[in-house]
Design a protein around this motif. Structure first.
Motif, PDB file in Angstrom:
ATOM      1  N   ILE A 102       0.881  -1.156   0.000  1.00 43.73           N
ATOM      2  CA  ILE A 102       0.000   0.000   0.000  1.00 43.73           C
ATOM      3  C   ILE A 102       0.920   1.208   0.000  1.00 43.73           C
ATOM      4  N   ILE A 103       0.796   2.024  -1.031  1.00 44.80           N
ATOM      5  CA  ILE A 103       1.705   3.155  -1.205  1.00 44.80           C
ATOM      6  C   ILE A 103       0.893   4.451  -1.282  1.00 44.80           C
ATOM      7  N   SER A 104       1.168   5.361  -0.347  1.00 43.70           N
ATOM      8  CA  SER A 104       0.499   6.658  -0.406  1.00 43.70           C
ATOM      9  C   SER A 104       1.195   7.525  -1.456  1.00 43.70           C
ATOM     10  N   LEU A 105       0.397   8.293  -2.158  1.00 45.59           N
ATOM     11  CA  LEU A 105       0.908   9.119  -3.254  1.00 45.59           C
ATOM     12  C   LEU A 105       1.128  10.557  -2.795  1.00 45.59           C
ATOM     13  N   ARG A 106       2.201  10.756  -2.044  1.00 47.60           N
ATOM     14  CA  ARG A 106       2.573  12.112  -1.649  1.00 47.60           C
ATOM     15  C   ARG A 106       2.967  12.874  -2.909  1.00 47.60           C
ATOM     16  N   GLY A 107       2.765  14.191  -2.883  1.00 53.33           N
ATOM     17  CA  GLY A 107       3.133  15.019  -4.027  1.00 53.33           C
ATOM     18  C   GLY A 107       2.144  14.960  -5.174  1.00 53.33           C
ATOM     19  N   THR A 108       0.927  14.479  -4.895  1.00 50.76           N
ATOM     20  CA  THR A 108      -0.121  14.432  -5.922  1.00 50.76           C
ATOM     21  C   THR A 108      -1.376  15.084  -5.362  1.00 50.76           C
ATOM     22  N   GLY A 109      -2.299  15.411  -6.249  1.00 47.12           N
ATOM     23  CA  GLY A 109      -3.573  15.980  -5.804  1.00 47.12           C
ATOM     24  C   GLY A 109      -3.380  17.207  -4.926  1.00 47.12           C
ATOM     25  N   ILE A 110      -3.999  17.183  -3.753  1.00 42.73           N
ATOM     26  CA  ILE A 110      -3.932  18.341  -2.858  1.00 42.73           C
ATOM     27  C   ILE A 110      -2.606  18.459  -2.114  1.00 42.73           C
ATOM     28  N   ASP A 111      -1.743  17.456  -2.225  1.00 49.38           N
ATOM     29  CA  ASP A 111      -0.428  17.535  -1.577  1.00 49.38           C
ATOM     30  C   ASP A 111       0.541  18.242  -2.522  1.00 49.38           C
ATOM     31  N   ASN A 112       0.624  19.548  -2.357  1.00 47.43           N
ATOM     32  CA  ASN A 112       1.498  20.329  -3.233  1.00 47.43           C
ATOM     33  C   ASN A 112       2.805  20.707  -2.541  1.00 47.43           C
ATOM     34  N   THR A 113       3.209  19.932  -1.546  1.00 50.05           N
ATOM     35  CA  THR A 113       4.463  20.210  -0.850  1.00 50.05           C
ATOM     36  C   THR A 113       5.623  19.999  -1.817  1.00 50.05           C
TER      37      THR A 113
END
Length: 175
Positions: A102-113
């Protein structure tokens, strides 16, 4: 789903853990992630969770668990997935170890960090290049995607990835 409203992050987490339990998943290994916090909490309460210091360690632990007859599942961020490429390419793939990631997709969608943007744009292509099949969990299909993952791991002996966007569990950048 409850009436016309979408399931909450807690409801989704409970349903996901229930589905994995029904599939016989019996070892949950993870590296903490804010996007997955509700899922981590539900796993800790229901099954117990083994925390790993790094994602490549979590993958290696899952490989050992598989060799011992367990059905492991690994939870991580996409940045940790990238950090795990060597163990995946040199152990998981050549030896057909059917782990579910299970891999969270940081840097996509609302995660604009900014620190997550590059990995957010590369995760799918890394999975494609490794030949790892994946699905992105969506509100209307996530339970069938869990069944798909079970089929890929049990019948085809494939490692698989279930990708989770920040929006799926209603994560917000301040978390």
């Amino acid at each position: 789903m409850s009436s016309l409203l979408s399931d909450t992050a807690v409801d989704k987490s409970k349903k996901i853990v229930k589905a994995f339990n029904a599939q016989g998943k019996n070892m949950f290994i993870g590296v903490p992630c804010g996007i997955l916090k509700n899922l981590f909490s539900e796993i800790e309460t229901s099954n117990g969770l083994v925390y790993a210091p790094r994602e490549d360690n979590a993958i290696a632990m899952a490989c050992g668990a598989h060799m011992a007859g367990e059905k492991p599942l690994v939870l991580m961020q996409n940045s940790g997935f990238a950090q795990s490429l060597n163990v995946i390419a040199s152990l998981v793939i050549p030896f057909n170890i059917p782990i579910t990631m299970i891999i969270s997709l940081r840097g996509t969608g609302i995660d604009n960090t900014p620190e997550n943007q590059v990995m957010g744009g590369m995760t799918h292509s890394m999975l494609d290049n490794l030949g790892i099949k994946y699905r992105t969990l969506k509100e209307d299909s996530y339970l069938s995607d869990l069944e798909w993952a079970k089929t890929r791991t049990e019948i085809y002996n494939d490692p698989v990835a279930l990708l989770i966007t920040p929006e799926f569990f209603d994560w917000r950048p301040s978390e």
